[in-house]
Every structure is written in structure tokens, then in C-alpha cells.
Design a protein around this motif. Structure first.
Motif, short mmCIF file in Angstrom:
data_model
loop_
_atom_site.label_atom_id
_atom_site.label_comp_id
_atom_site.label_asym_id
_atom_site.label_seq_id
_atom_site.Cartn_x
_atom_site.Cartn_y
_atom_site.Cartn_z
N PHE A 194 -2.03 -0.25 -5.14
CA PHE A 194 -2.49 -1.62 -4.90
C PHE A 194 -3.77 -1.61 -4.06
O PHE A 194 -3.84 -0.98 -2.99
N ARG A 195 -4.76 -2.31 -4.55
CA ARG A 195 -6.02 -2.52 -3.81
C ARG A 195 -6.14 -4.01 -3.55
O ARG A 195 -6.14 -4.81 -4.48
N MET A 196 -6.26 -4.38 -2.27
CA MET A 196 -6.22 -5.79 -1.91
C MET A 196 -7.37 -6.59 -2.54
O MET A 196 -7.20 -7.76 -2.90
N LYS A 209 0.82 -1.22 0.00
CA LYS A 209 0.00 0.00 0.00
C LYS A 209 0.85 1.26 0.00
O LYS A 209 0.38 2.33 -0.38
N GLN A 210 2.11 1.13 0.41
CA GLN A 210 3.01 2.29 0.44
C GLN A 210 3.78 2.46 -0.87
O GLN A 210 4.58 3.39 -1.00
N VAL A 211 3.57 1.55 -1.83
CA VAL A 211 4.24 1.63 -3.14
C VAL A 211 3.34 2.39 -4.10
O VAL A 211 2.21 1.98 -4.37
N HIS A 212 3.85 3.51 -4.64
CA HIS A 212 3.05 4.35 -5.55
C HIS A 212 3.73 4.55 -6.90
O HIS A 212 3.30 5.41 -7.67
N SER A 213 4.77 3.77 -7.17
CA SER A 213 5.52 3.97 -8.42
C SER A 213 5.46 2.73 -9.31
O SER A 213 6.37 2.48 -10.09
N CYS A 214 4.37 1.99 -9.19
CA CYS A 214 4.23 0.75 -9.99
C CYS A 214 2.86 0.75 -10.64
O CYS A 214 2.08 -0.18 -10.48
#
Length: 647
Positions: free
Chosen positions: A587-589, A578-583
Motif C-alpha cells: 500500500f502506498r498512501m 503498510k504492514q500488510v504484504h499479502s494483498c
């Protein structure tokens, strides 16, 4: 560092030390110095603080009895004082505690620090094995400490109220059951009272000691090291054998180093030098003065006989509370060491429950808790008295201390680059002292010293078998892996793409995960976004969020991601994603599926391990906690696919 399945190693990048400033690496605000110092008294010194219950008595009335005269009494007190000065003050507080791994201490933290810096050295493997064996001995210590501390305290009933002497063992067992039963609820609330209770305990034993030795002030001469040398001069064999009991006065010294991450080096050092050490020595000198005055009459329990008759029963309650705290500290230590062993790849995944939202270090491991409880109760029922248990106690402590001296030698020469003329004299003193204590305790092996050695060797076999087995498994998987570029080229255009994100957990950041191959083979579809995810546990305690994720865009919607955690951290994969914003999109579970491979072992024509170790490893693999639970994956978003591996 280790990957998600506990194998492999690599250099550790230099992460910023988040302990500098207001927020520490555990994620909570740093406490004041004196609050930390009081907390250290409550947790760190519980083990060494309860040693006066039995250490002095055992030296004279244990397995190797001493002549009860002034020369021997002064010699024993002198040995205890200078042991505390050399082993605790000089070795641990002054030197070893400076060898921290990003603020954390303990044998495994030190081992991770050494192995991360000296991987190219030929002798690194031997050092690793020594560190692992020290960890294995710790588990023996964590079984014996609660048994001997609580028994030693409750035995005061036989002195204060002889009619209740027959209830000592049942009461000790009941305390153990209660103590281990409350572990699930956590120690945060109980821990608030640890410091004040231990302060009362140390003040009490110091006051009782002072009241005694002012009546016989000649005992103060024991602080002169001449009396220790004189003891060896007049009775060398008895003095050597007495070392096996004298060392009980410094049991718990290794806890200073292991708990450094929770309290810091300075608060622990100040608490030891200005409060704990004076209180312990006042009590030991008081017991010595009592024996000089009363002789053999007081030998039954010099600790409790220091107290006036009307205060003996309250002293039993104070000492029992201190013993429970000492036991709690070593139980919590067993949980922490187990977590480190899992993260560093020496133990299979186990269920770990966090008992505090504020302190990451407060954890509970059900399997370890109940195994410890069973073993502690068996020890109490088998040995019956603290005197019998002390024979088993010393061997684990002295063995761990000797190994710590070996690791310290590597630190001084390999990491700190000391000159030989600076380090050699210091190491010589430590090796002579630790070697003498260990050799003296070997004489007690037939009387119970075999127990921690047996426990140590069994756990050592488990730890090394798991590490070796995982290494072999990772190598076999890597050998059979298809290059990712070839796979993307051939499969991306031919397979049907469906919406959503698929995360394929893989232990190696090279090649195509087996779960991805099996999914494509059976379902014949690929998700729009495919993440090949490897979780790595680094040889540092904590990794900041800013250094958590490493990303590589492989093209065609494929991404290689590595999530890095410290060996003291919880590997919570959904939280990290959830802390990754560069891919691409966040991400939504509920739109993400996690694919895991469950390996089944097959016997190889040329096995990498002996057959019994292969079977042991297979059993450990079957009983390990699933990756779904260990990495905190949502249960309704996980797909497991089986694969077979030869090792």
C-alpha cells in the motif's frame, strides 16, 4: 469486541502475551522491579497517600461529629487499619489484581474480560450495566479528587501562616489552572519526579507520626480489632456514621487496579505492603496520639499540627506537591478510561493526542481535560473547603468499590470456577464492608453526596445511549446491505476500472458499504484494487502486529480486510496497511483513496430508543471526531459520502 463504529461483539481470540520477555505490550523495554516500585509510589498511591490531610480530622469534626476521647480515637484508628487490610490489601492487592485482562486493570478492562467470556449468560447485560456505572462514577471521582486534595493541602497555610488563610481558595484555583494547562505537553518529564517527591512525602508523614506516637504509645493498641468492635458496642450509631469519613482513608484503592498495566501487580503490592501502608498507619496513629494529648485544640488540623512550628510551612509545600501528583494521576486515569470507553463502543470518537513516543499509555484528550478543569474549579468555588467536599467524595468511591465486589463475584464463580464454600465467605466479608461504607455515605447525600451521583447518572446516560444507538445503526445498515457476491458479479464487469487502490471503510464485514454504492452511482468507476475495510477493537488491551490483519480475496480485484486493535491501542489505519504484504502490491498512501460514509439519522416509525435518547445520540454523532482523524487517515486522500439511516 467492537467494530470501527463502536458496536457489535464477538469472542476474543487468544493472543500471545507480549508482556513475557524484554519488550512489553506498550512497545517499550520493561523497567527494573525497583524502578517500577518507586514509580508506583509516585503515581498509584498519590490519591490514598493524601488522605491523611483530611480523613482523620473529618471523622471527628466532619458532618457527624464524634466524642473526642481515647475509646473513640482508638476505635477510629482500628477501623482505618482493618479497612486498609480488608479493602486494599486483601480485596484489591491480593485478589482483584489477579483478574487482569492481558496485564491491564480497571473497571472497563475487567468488564471486557467478563463480557468476553460470559456472553451466553442471561445476567451478562446486568453485569455490563454495573461496570459502565462504575466507570461513570469514576468521572465524578476524577472531578472531586483534585479539588479535595489540593484544597486539603493548601489549607495548611491557615495553620502555618494564618495571615494567608484568606488566599486558600484563590491559590487552589491557580494551581488547578496550572495543572490542567500543562496536560497538553504530557507527563513524561514531570513523571520522572513523581516517585522521589512521593517518597519524601511518605517518609515525612511517617517520621512525624512516629515522633508523635512514641510520646503516647498506648495508641498502638488500636491495631487490635477489638477496639473497632468496641467502638460499635459503646456507640453503634456514631460508629456507623463515622464509616462515611473513615472510608476516606482508603480512597484511591481502585487506582491500584487501574494502574496495574503500567507498573505490574508485584511492584504495586510490594510498594503498598512494605512502604505506603506503614507510612500511612504511622501518620494516622500519630494524629490519634496528638488528639489524645492535646484534645480539641489539635482538631483544627491534626495533620499539620504534628509538625513542629518551624516545619509547618515546608510541610505545606510537600503536601501540596503530593496533592498535585495525586490530581495528575486521576486526570491521566480519566484520559485512559475515556480511551477505553471509546474503543469498547461506549463513547463517540474524540480527539486523542499522544504525548510520548515511548509510552503508548501517555495520552491527552482536550475535551475531557477542559471539562474536568471547569468542573474542578466550580467545585472549589462552590464548596470552599476540603471539609465540605469530603461529603461529596465518599459516595463515588464506595459505589465503585461495591460494584467491583459484584464484578469480583462473577470472576470467582464464572471465570475462576471457585467452589461456593471458598468464594462465599470472602464475598460476604467484602459485601458487608463495602455495603456498610456505601450506606454510611448515603447519609451525606444532602450535604454534597448528590454531586457524584448526579455526574454518574448523567455520564451513564451518555455511555449507554451511545452504545445502544450505535448498535441500532449497525443493525439497520446490515439489513439494507446488498450481498457482496451479487454486487461484484453485476458491477465489476460493467463499471470502468481506474488505476490505484480504493479503501471503503465499513462498520460491518458483510454486504456492500454504502460509500461504495454511492461512489459507483455518482462517479461510475471502480478502482483496480478495492478494499472493504473494517476496524475491530477487541476485548483485549493489545493485539500484536502478527495478528493485526485478516484478509479474504473476493475476486475481481475486491478484498475484504479486517484490522484488529486492542482497546488500549491507537487505531492507526495507514500504519497498519503498510504492514500488510499479502494483498497484492504494497500500500502506498499517495496511490490510495479512502471513502467514508457519514450517516444522517432519520426518525423511524417505531424508534428503537426513546425520543430524548435518539436526539442525544444524534447530537453525539454530529459532534464525534471524524473517522478520518480517529483512524489517522491522510487528509488529502479522503472522500466522504453521506447516507441516511433510520433508527
Amino acid at each position: 469486541m467492537t467494530d470501527s463504529d463502536g458496536a457489535g461483539a464477538a469472542d476474543t481470540p487468544g493472543f500471545p502475551d507480549e508482556r513475557d520477555g524484554e519488550i512489553d505490550a506498550h512497545g517499550h523495554r520493561r523497567q527494573g522491579f525497583w524502578k517500577l516500585a518507586v514509580g508506583a509510589v509516585g503515581v498509584v498511591f498519590g490519591d490514598i497517600g493524601t488522605s491523611p490531610l483530611y480523613a482523620f480530622r473529618e471523622t471527628f469534626d466532619g458532618h457527624h461529629k464524634l466524642t473526642l476521647d481515647t475509646a473513640h480515637i482508638l476505635g477510629v484508628i482500628s477501623l482505618m487499619f482493618w479497612s486498609m487490610m480488608i479493602v486494599v490489601t486483601l480485596k484489591y492487592v491480593t485478589i482483584i489484581m489477579r483478574a487482569d485482562n492481558k496485564g491491564e486493570g480497571g473497571s472497563l478492562a475487567l468488564l471486557a474480560l467478563i463480557s468476553g467470556r460470559t456472553q451466553e449468560q442471561r445476567w451478562t447485560r446486568g453485569i455490563v450495566m454495573l461496570g459502565v456505572f462504575a466507570t461513570a462514577l469514576f468521572y465524578g471521582d476524577s472531578m472531586i479528587t483534585p479539588a479535595v486534595s489540593v484544597l486539603g493541602a493548601v489549607e495548611g497555610l491557615a495553620v502555618a501562616a494564618p495571615a494567608f488563610g484568606g488566599l486558600v481558595v484563590p491559590i487552589a484555583v491557580a494551581i488547578m489552572i496550572f495543572l490542567f494547562s500543562i496536560q497538553r505537553s504530557g507527563t513524561a518529564r514531570v513523571g520522572t519526579f513523581f516517585g522521589p517527591i512521593m517518597l519524601v512525602y511518605f517518609f515525612t508523614i511517617a517520621a512525624l507520626g512516629v515522633m508523635s506516637f512514641i510520646q503516647t504509645p498506648q495508641v498502638l493498641w488500636a491495631l487490635n480489632p477489638w477496639h473497632a468492635f468496641n467502638f460499635f458496642a459503646i456507640d453503634p450509631l456514631a460508629a456507623f456514621l463515622a464509616l462515611g469519613s473513615v472510608v476516606l482513608a482508603v480512597t484511591g484503592a481502585e487506582a491500584l487496579y487501574a494502574d496495574m498495566g503500567h507498573f505490574g501487580r508485584r511492584p504495586i503490592g510490594v510498594s503498598w505492603l512494605w512502604f505506603v501502608l506503614p507510612a500511612l498507619m504511622a501518620n494516622y496513629m500519630g494524629q490519634g496520639a496528638l488528639l489524645i494529648r492535646e484534645g480539641v485544640v489539635a482538631l483544627e488540623s491534626p495533620f499539620y499540627m504534628l509538625a513542629p512550628e518551624g516545619f509547618q510551612l515546608p510541610l505545606v509545600f510537600i503536601a501540596t506537591a503530593a496533592a498535585i501528583i495525586a490530581s495528575q494521576a486521576v486526570i491521566s486515569g480519566a484520559f485512559s478510561v475515556t480511551q477505553q470507553a471509546i474503543q469498547l463502543g461506549f463513547m463517540p470518537r474524540l480527539r486523542i493526542e499522544h504525548t510520548s513516543a515511548a509510552a503508548a499509555g501517555q495520552i491527552y484528550i482536550p475535551l475531557i481535560n477542559w471539562l474536568l478543569m471547569v468542573m474542578v474549579i466550580l467545585l472549589v468555588l462552590t464548596f470552599q473547603t476540603s471539609s465540605n467536599l469530603t461529603a461529596a467524595y465518599g459516595i463515588a468511591v464506595t459505589g465503585a468499590m461495591f460494584i467491583d465486589s459484584c464484578l469480583l463475584g462473577v470472576v470467582l464463580f464464572g471465570l475462576w470456577k471457585w467452589k461456593w464454600w471458598q468464594a462465599a465467605p470472602l464475598l460476604a466479608v467484602f459485601f458487608i464492608v463495602d455495603g456498610a461504607y456505601f450506606a454510611a455515605n448515603l447519609t451525606k447525600v444532602p450535604d454534597g453526596g448528590w454531586f457524584p451521583l448526579l455526574v454518574g447518572f448523567v455520564i451513564f446516560a451518555f455511555l449507554t445511549t451511545w452504545a445502544k444507538g450505535r448498535k441500532l445503526m449497525i443493525e439497520r445498515l446490515r439489513e439494507a446491505a446488498m450481498p457482496i457476491k451479487i454486487f461484484i458479479t453485476s458491477a465489476a464487469n460493467s463499471a470502468t476500472r481506474v488505476s490505484g487502490t480504493a479503501v471503503f471503510m465499513t462498520s460491518t464485514p458483510e454486504g456492500v458499504p454504502h460509500a461504495l454504492l454511492h461512489n459507483l452511482k455518482h462517479n461510475k468507476v471502480l478502482h483496480e484494487r478495492v478494499i472493504l475495510l473494517t476496524v475491530r477493537i477487541l476485548d483485549v488491551p493489545f493485539v500484536p502486529d502478527s495478528h493485526r490483519a485478516e484478509l479474504e480475496d473476493l475476486g475481481q480485484g475486491f478484498h475484504r480486510m479486517i484490522l484488529c486493535f486492542g482497546f488500549m491501542q491507537d487505531a492507526d489505519v495507514p500504519m497498519a496497511l503498510k504492514q500488510v504484504h499479502s494483498c497484492g502490491a504494497d500500500f502506498r498512501m499517495m496511490e490510495t483513496s479512502f471513502f467514508l460514509a457519514r450517516q444522517t439519522l432519520l426518525a423511524a416509525e417505531r424508534p428503537g430508543m426513546m425520543i430524548w435518547r435518539e436526539k442525544l445520540f444524534a447530537w453525539m454523532l454530529r459532534n464525534a471526531e471524524s473517522a478520518m482523524e480517529f483512524f489517522r487517515l491522510p487528509t488529502n486522500r479522503v472522500v466522504e459520502l453521506g447516507s441516511q439511516v433510520e433508527i
